[in-house]
Motif scaffolding. Structure first.
Motif, PDB file in Angstrom:
ATOM      1  N   LEU A   1    -100.227  10.663  48.996  1.00  0.00           N
ATOM      2  CA  LEU A   1    -100.037  12.345  48.761  1.00  0.00           C
ATOM      3  C   LEU A   1     -98.974  12.497  47.656  1.00  0.00           C
ATOM      4  O   LEU A   1     -98.899  13.495  47.182  1.00  0.00           O
ATOM      5  N   GLY A   2     -98.196  11.416  47.538  1.00  0.00           N
ATOM      6  CA  GLY A   2     -96.848  11.893  46.743  1.00  0.00           C
ATOM      7  C   GLY A   2     -97.112  11.929  45.158  1.00  0.00           C
ATOM      8  O   GLY A   2     -98.271  11.821  44.792  1.00  0.00           O
TER       9      GLY A   2
ATOM     10  N   GLU B   1     -93.865   4.168  59.054  1.00  0.00           N
ATOM     11  CA  GLU B   1     -94.945   3.747  58.243  1.00  0.00           C
ATOM     12  C   GLU B   1     -95.888   5.021  57.841  1.00  0.00           C
ATOM     13  O   GLU B   1     -96.375   4.932  56.776  1.00  0.00           O
ATOM     14  N   LEU B   2     -95.685   5.970  58.735  1.00  0.00           N
ATOM     15  CA  LEU B   2     -96.471   7.293  58.281  1.00  0.00           C
ATOM     16  C   LEU B   2     -95.898   7.797  57.238  1.00  0.00           C
ATOM     17  O   LEU B   2     -96.852   8.365  56.377  1.00  0.00           O
ATOM     18  N   GLU B   3     -94.701   7.746  57.198  1.00  0.00           N
ATOM     19  CA  GLU B   3     -94.316   8.364  55.957  1.00  0.00           C
ATOM     20  C   GLU B   3     -94.495   7.773  54.815  1.00  0.00           C
ATOM     21  O   GLU B   3     -94.633   8.332  53.670  1.00  0.00           O
ATOM     22  N   GLU B   4     -94.346   6.441  54.754  1.00  0.00           N
ATOM     23  CA  GLU B   4     -94.768   5.572  53.755  1.00  0.00           C
ATOM     24  C   GLU B   4     -96.073   5.911  53.177  1.00  0.00           C
ATOM     25  O   GLU B   4     -96.463   5.957  52.104  1.00  0.00           O
ATOM     26  N   ILE B   5     -97.049   6.025  54.223  1.00  0.00           N
ATOM     27  CA  ILE B   5     -98.362   6.463  53.775  1.00  0.00           C
ATOM     28  C   ILE B   5     -98.507   7.758  53.174  1.00  0.00           C
ATOM     29  O   ILE B   5     -99.082   8.014  52.057  1.00  0.00           O
TER      30      ILE B   5
ATOM     31  N   ALA C   1    -100.738  12.428  63.644  1.00  0.00           N
ATOM     32  CA  ALA C   1    -100.231  10.911  64.079  1.00  0.00           C
ATOM     33  C   ALA C   1     -98.571  10.966  64.251  1.00  0.00           C
ATOM     34  O   ALA C   1     -98.293  10.309  65.015  1.00  0.00           O
ATOM     35  N   VAL C   2     -97.856  11.567  63.312  1.00  0.00           N
ATOM     36  CA  VAL C   2     -96.728  11.795  63.332  1.00  0.00           C
ATOM     37  C   VAL C   2     -96.190  12.258  64.869  1.00  0.00           C
ATOM     38  O   VAL C   2     -95.166  11.702  65.588  1.00  0.00           O
ATOM     39  N   ALA C   3     -96.769  13.412  65.047  1.00  0.00           N
ATOM     40  CA  ALA C   3     -96.721  13.940  66.523  1.00  0.00           C
ATOM     41  C   ALA C   3     -96.876  13.246  67.569  1.00  0.00           C
ATOM     42  O   ALA C   3     -95.998  13.024  68.518  1.00  0.00           O
ATOM     43  N   ASP C   4     -98.066  12.292  67.611  1.00  0.00           N
ATOM     44  CA  ASP C   4     -98.535  11.443  68.793  1.00  0.00           C
ATOM     45  C   ASP C   4     -97.257  10.195  68.810  1.00  0.00           C
ATOM     46  O   ASP C   4     -96.920  10.035  69.919  1.00  0.00           O
ATOM     47  N   LEU C   5     -97.059   9.718  67.591  1.00  0.00           N
ATOM     48  CA  LEU C   5     -96.077   8.403  67.770  1.00  0.00           C
ATOM     49  C   LEU C   5     -94.765   9.310  68.228  1.00  0.00           C
ATOM     50  O   LEU C   5     -93.945   8.672  69.176  1.00  0.00           O
ATOM     51  N   LYS C   6     -94.168  10.319  67.720  1.00  0.00           N
ATOM     52  CA  LYS C   6     -92.999  10.887  68.155  1.00  0.00           C
ATOM     53  C   LYS C   6     -92.980  10.951  69.829  1.00  0.00           C
ATOM     54  O   LYS C   6     -91.989  10.570  70.606  1.00  0.00           O
ATOM     55  N   ARG C   7     -94.131  11.376  70.174  1.00  0.00           N
ATOM     56  CA  ARG C   7     -94.112  11.566  71.807  1.00  0.00           C
ATOM     57  C   ARG C   7     -94.200  10.162  72.333  1.00  0.00           C
ATOM     58  O   ARG C   7     -93.416  10.034  73.275  1.00  0.00           O
ATOM     59  N   LYS C   8     -94.787   9.226  71.824  1.00  0.00           N
ATOM     60  CA  LYS C   8     -95.015   8.260  72.168  1.00  0.00           C
ATOM     61  C   LYS C   8     -93.584   7.357  72.061  1.00  0.00           C
ATOM     62  O   LYS C   8     -93.072   6.736  73.303  1.00  0.00           O
ATOM     63  N   GLU C   9     -92.911   7.550  71.189  1.00  0.00           N
ATOM     64  CA  GLU C   9     -91.546   6.876  70.946  1.00  0.00           C
ATOM     65  C   GLU C   9     -90.553   7.636  72.082  1.00  0.00           C
ATOM     66  O   GLU C   9     -89.748   7.079  72.924  1.00  0.00           O
ATOM     67  N   LEU C  10     -90.624   8.873  72.375  1.00  0.00           N
ATOM     68  CA  LEU C  10     -89.841   9.332  73.288  1.00  0.00           C
ATOM     69  C   LEU C  10     -90.208   9.100  74.712  1.00  0.00           C
ATOM     70  O   LEU C  10     -89.291   8.840  75.473  1.00  0.00           O
ATOM     71  N   ASP C  11     -91.436   8.894  75.023  1.00  0.00           N
ATOM     72  CA  ASP C  11     -91.857   8.451  76.207  1.00  0.00           C
ATOM     73  C   ASP C  11     -91.141   7.176  76.421  1.00  0.00           C
ATOM     74  O   ASP C  11     -90.611   6.639  77.787  1.00  0.00           O
TER      75      ASP C  11
ATOM     76  N   LYS D   1    -109.459   4.048  53.786  1.00  0.00           N
ATOM     77  CA  LYS D   1    -108.332   3.438  53.968  1.00  0.00           C
ATOM     78  C   LYS D   1    -107.182   3.863  54.689  1.00  0.00           C
ATOM     79  O   LYS D   1    -106.357   3.378  55.377  1.00  0.00           O
ATOM     80  N   VAL D   2    -106.996   5.068  54.187  1.00  0.00           N
ATOM     81  CA  VAL D   2    -105.907   5.801  54.949  1.00  0.00           C
ATOM     82  C   VAL D   2    -106.262   6.063  56.447  1.00  0.00           C
ATOM     83  O   VAL D   2    -105.252   6.143  57.320  1.00  0.00           O
TER      84      VAL D   2
END
Ligand code: DAH
Length: 341
Positions: free
Chosen positions: A33-34, A24-28, A75-85, A11-12
């Motif tokens: 894990l919280g 969304e990743l933070e929510e996951i 995933a966070v790192a990927d997304l951050k890069r995508k957002e920056l791009d 699921k994760v």
């Protein structure tokens, strides 16, 4: 229990794959894990499992948690890069585009000629004096020897604020002001400025226009000094070939008074349509400062003499640039203004 762990893992993994925003990743992370996350709940239930299975399941849970943490981090790192791009793409500057040139203004023709006239007189030892555009009846008329019944004092010509205060109709009140301020020191000034008259607008009239006044007061000033200064001025402004001529005239503040003509700047005196065949163009009024004016300015006419002159800036600018309508100066039409560089 193993199935449960595996299904959470799957699921994760899907959730992480589909996440399009770092939020969304933070929510996951919180949800799984919280402190109240699914794994924590699962670990709490370990108590109900047999003692021999417990370490195995515990290790599985920890391993799953570690994997999810790692996946999330990636995933966070990927997304951050995508957002920056994406942001870079949006903010991209095309450095090959031609620049936008700001429109640069040009000096107004009246300013250009005023500066030229000021430079000429500064070079002859005059300094520049200014006065208020609204002045007293005293400075504008009385101190300049106007009689009470002089037509210029009539409300038809002058814009009055009240009985004693008015829009100056000429720059001559600056003569009076400067004498009051300077006496008994000698005076050698020009006074450029705006003046006002109750005139309707047409090609040759405007309720506002500009004059440049000149005044010299000292000991031993002769009428020939005035003629000399005006000739130098005419040659410097209109060209070295120019001559001047004085015609007798009348002003209340000068005695004797003279109207000054310059030889026509278009035909140089031969006679043309600009000078109406006469060969001369009228450019200013002048004279020897009237003893009454000297006295009212605080000077003893037995000791001091002086000369004065006054010219219309629009008139002179029209001659130099061949402009035939005073209204152009005040309409601020850029097509007119940008011709003067
Ligand atoms: N004040 C005069 C006018 O408005 C111009 C003038 C004439 C000024 C002769 C002077 C002068 O100083 O001497 O028409």
């Amino acid at each position: 229990m193993q199935d449960q762990i595996n299904s959470i893992k799957e699921k994760v993994a899907t959730l992480i794959k589909n996440a399009v925003h770092s939020k969304e990743l933070e929510e996951i992370r919180i949800n799984f894990l919280g402190k109240k996350g699914e794994f924590t709940t699962l670990l709490k239930s370990l108590g109900s499992i047999s003692a021999e299975m417990r370490p195995k399941i515990g290790a599985m849970v920890n391993e799953a948690k570690a994997k999810i943490e790692k996946d999330l981090e990636k995933a966070v790192a990927d997304l951050k890069r995508k957002e920056l791009d994406l942001q870079f793409e949006k903010e991209k500057i095309d450095v090959t585009l031609p620049g936008r040139k700001p429109q640069i203004g040009t000096a107004h023709p009246l300013t250009i000629i005023q500066n030229e006239i000021e430079d000429i007189f500064l070079g002859l030892g005059f300094s520049i004096e200014e006065g208020p555009e609204i002045d007293t009846d005293f400075n504008t008329f009385q101190a300049l020897n106007f009689q009470d019944d002089h037509p210029a004092r009539d409300a038809q010509d002058t814009l009055y604020v009240n009985k004693d205060i008015l829009f100056r109709t000429h720059t001559s009140p600056v003569q009076a002001r400067t004498m009051q301020k300077m006496h008994p020191e000698p005076v050698r000034i020009i006074c450029p400025g705006r003046v006002f008259r109750r005139d309707a607008i047409d090609p040759t009239h405007s309720p506002q226009f500009h004059q440049i006044e000149g005044l010299l007061v000292d000991r031993d000033v002769k009428f020939s000094d005035l003629m000399g200064i005006l000739e130098i001025f005419a040659k410097k402004l209109f060209g070295n070939d120019r001559k001047i001529r004085l015609r007798p005239s009348f002003f209340p503040f000068t005695e004797p008074s003279a109207e000054v003509d310059v030889s026509c700047i278009f035909c140089n005196g031969k006679g043309c349509s600009f000078c109406k065949g006469s060969g001369w163009l009228e450019v200013l009024g002048s004279g020897a400062v009237h003893p009454n004016v000297l006295r009212m300015g605080g000077y003893d006419p037995e000791e001091f003499t002086g000369y004065a002159f006054g010219m219309g800036l629009e008139r002179i600018t029209e001659l130099i640039y061949q402009i035939n309508d005073i209204r152009y100066f005040f309409e601020n039409d850029v097509r007119f203004l940008k011709q003067f560089k």
